[in-house]
Design a protein around this motif. Structure first.
Motif, mmCIF file in Angstrom:
data_model
loop_
_atom_site.group_PDB
_atom_site.id
_atom_site.type_symbol
_atom_site.label_atom_id
_atom_site.label_comp_id
_atom_site.label_asym_id
_atom_site.label_seq_id
_atom_site.Cartn_x
_atom_site.Cartn_y
_atom_site.Cartn_z
ATOM 1 N N ARG A 249 0.843 -1.204 0.000
ATOM 2 C CA ARG A 249 0.000 0.000 0.000
ATOM 3 C C ARG A 249 0.873 1.247 0.000
ATOM 4 O O ARG A 249 1.849 1.339 0.758
ATOM 5 C CB ARG A 249 -0.896 -0.029 1.240
ATOM 6 C CG ARG A 249 -1.846 1.129 1.383
ATOM 7 C CD ARG A 249 -2.654 0.947 2.669
ATOM 8 N NE ARG A 249 -3.626 2.004 2.837
ATOM 9 C CZ ARG A 249 -4.446 2.091 3.880
ATOM 10 N NH1 ARG A 249 -4.400 1.156 4.829
ATOM 11 N NH2 ARG A 249 -5.310 3.080 3.967
ATOM 12 N N LEU A 250 0.536 2.210 -0.850
ATOM 13 C CA LEU A 250 1.264 3.475 -0.894
ATOM 14 C C LEU A 250 0.698 4.451 0.132
ATOM 15 O O LEU A 250 -0.470 4.356 0.531
ATOM 16 C CB LEU A 250 1.173 4.098 -2.286
ATOM 17 C CG LEU A 250 1.859 3.347 -3.432
ATOM 18 C CD1 LEU A 250 1.683 4.105 -4.748
ATOM 19 C CD2 LEU A 250 3.334 3.117 -3.144
ATOM 20 N N ASN A 251 1.514 5.400 0.538
ATOM 21 C CA ASN A 251 1.127 6.401 1.533
ATOM 22 C C ASN A 251 0.301 7.502 0.864
ATOM 23 O O ASN A 251 0.763 8.622 0.656
ATOM 24 C CB ASN A 251 2.382 6.982 2.201
ATOM 25 C CG ASN A 251 2.029 7.944 3.325
ATOM 26 O OD1 ASN A 251 0.946 7.871 3.904
ATOM 27 N ND2 ASN A 251 2.945 8.852 3.627
ATOM 28 N N PHE A 252 -0.925 7.137 0.517
ATOM 29 C CA PHE A 252 -1.813 8.092 -0.148
ATOM 30 C C PHE A 252 -3.244 7.754 0.250
ATOM 31 O O PHE A 252 -3.639 6.582 0.259
ATOM 32 C CB PHE A 252 -1.654 8.009 -1.677
ATOM 33 C CG PHE A 252 -2.565 8.944 -2.422
ATOM 34 C CD1 PHE A 252 -2.205 10.259 -2.629
ATOM 35 C CD2 PHE A 252 -3.792 8.494 -2.913
ATOM 36 C CE1 PHE A 252 -3.054 11.135 -3.317
ATOM 37 C CE2 PHE A 252 -4.637 9.349 -3.606
ATOM 38 C CZ PHE A 252 -4.266 10.672 -3.803
ATOM 39 N N THR A 253 -4.024 8.782 0.564
ATOM 40 C CA THR A 253 -5.421 8.589 0.947
ATOM 41 C C THR A 253 -6.325 8.827 -0.246
ATOM 42 O O THR A 253 -6.332 9.927 -0.821
ATOM 43 C CB THR A 253 -5.820 9.547 2.088
ATOM 44 O OG1 THR A 253 -4.969 9.315 3.218
ATOM 45 C CG2 THR A 253 -7.271 9.325 2.491
ATOM 46 N N VAL A 254 -7.059 7.802 -0.639
ATOM 47 C CA VAL A 254 -7.982 7.919 -1.767
ATOM 48 C C VAL A 254 -9.215 8.694 -1.310
ATOM 49 O O VAL A 254 -9.866 8.317 -0.328
ATOM 50 C CB VAL A 254 -8.398 6.523 -2.288
ATOM 51 C CG1 VAL A 254 -9.433 6.650 -3.401
ATOM 52 C CG2 VAL A 254 -7.175 5.761 -2.772
ATOM 53 N N PRO A 255 -9.566 9.789 -2.001
ATOM 54 C CA PRO A 255 -10.702 10.631 -1.578
ATOM 55 C C PRO A 255 -12.048 10.031 -1.973
ATOM 56 O O PRO A 255 -12.788 10.583 -2.786
ATOM 57 C CB PRO A 255 -10.438 11.940 -2.330
ATOM 58 C CG PRO A 255 -9.760 11.513 -3.584
ATOM 59 C CD PRO A 255 -8.894 10.337 -3.192
#
Length: 298
Positions: A249-255
């Motif tokens: 998992r990448l360090n990004f929050t899906v909106p």
């Protein structure tokens, strides 16, 4: 009747149930005369059922499944090893949820055979309505036309961006939308929940290319392993993939709010003791996942 509705010709239906085509035709026409309405029609591709025939076939399949369920219930007292549950799951299924419940059920009830049937939502819904599967586990999508089903939400899932281990973005502290635009993607077809989450992520501008479209997790996994392509998975799917260890998992929050995961059953369905036990296990496992991994409340 059921075989004809699921086949393209009398010959194919006869082969499915193991009788001659002539015998099947005689029985089919006799049934038609007894009921007093047209059940079959010829089309350019072969023989199919009329509207009345399709509805009659669906009800017959449901009765047949209920008879089988009753036989299984009676058989519990004679031969517990014959207990069986048939579950429908979407093509990308909640494996970690299922395996936890199957393991718990086996520990509590002993030998239980669990059949997992994967497919599209519409295909599984048809199987559910005809009684060929006991219930569905996965994303809740109840369409307006599906009045005969009941949904029970377990938790709200979330989406995450994933890549192969060792991907250049893995070592990056904060990842922006522009960083994600620099890579090609492998995604399901347009209109799918994960594709909609991808489109929402890039709603402020042009999205990056998605040169490969597939629902196959194995295809997605191999594609990402052999390239720097990215994809979107639900957190439930990512927890299963984390055990394999090939994608991360990448360090990004899906909106995106994320989909509801739950159980879909027929409105008139009465579960056997074994089926009810499995549903209870599913609910316990989902509650643990909710507490351990931060899934949202339904």
């Amino acid at each position: 009747m059921i075989a004809i509705s699921e086949s393209r010709s009398f010959a194919e239906a006869a082969q499915v149930i193991g009788i001659s085509e002539a015998s099947l035709q005689r029985a089919a026409r006799q049934l038609e005369r007894s009921i007093g309405c047209q059940l079959y029609k010829h089309t350019a591709t072969g023989v199919t059922t009329t509207g009345a025939g399709t509805e009659f076939s669906k009800r017959m399949a449901l009765i047949a499944s209920q008879v089988e369920a009753a036989k299984d219930q009676i058989g519990v007292y004679e031969n517990p090893a014959e207990q069986c549950i048939t579950i429908g799951v979407l093509l990308l299924n909640p494996t970690i949820l299922l395996t936890g419940a199957i393991r718990e059920l086996g520990e509590r009830l002993g030998d239980v055979r669990v059949v997992v049937v994967s497919g599209s939502y519409e295909w599984l819904l048809k199987k559910l309505n005809s009684g060929q599967i006991d219930f569905m586990i996965g994303l809740l999508k109840r369409p307006d036309y599906a009045e005969a089903i009941v949904e029970e939400a377990l938790y709200r899932d979330s989406y995450c961006v994933v890549a192969r281990r060792g991907h250049p973005l893995m070592s990056q502290g904060r990842i922006s939308v522009d960083d994600l635009r620099c890579y090609d993607w492998v995604l399901p077809q347009r209109g799918s929940p994960r594709r909609l989450a991808f489109e929402q992520t890039f709603s402020d501008g042009a999205p990056p290319a998605a040169s490969i479209e597939t629902y196959s997790m194995s295809t997605m996994r191999i594609t990402m392993m052999d390239s720097d392509m990215l994809s979107v998975l639900s957190l439930t799917e990512m927890l299963s993939e984390a055990r394999i260890g090939l994608v991360s998992r990448l360090n990004f929050t899906v909106p995106d709010e994320g989909p509801l995961v739950g159980i879909t059953t027929r409105r008139d369905w009465q579960p056997s003791d074994v089926q009810a036990g499995f549903l209870d296990a599913i609910k316990r496992v989902s509650a643990r996942l909710q507490g351990e991994h931060g899934f949202g409340a339904p």
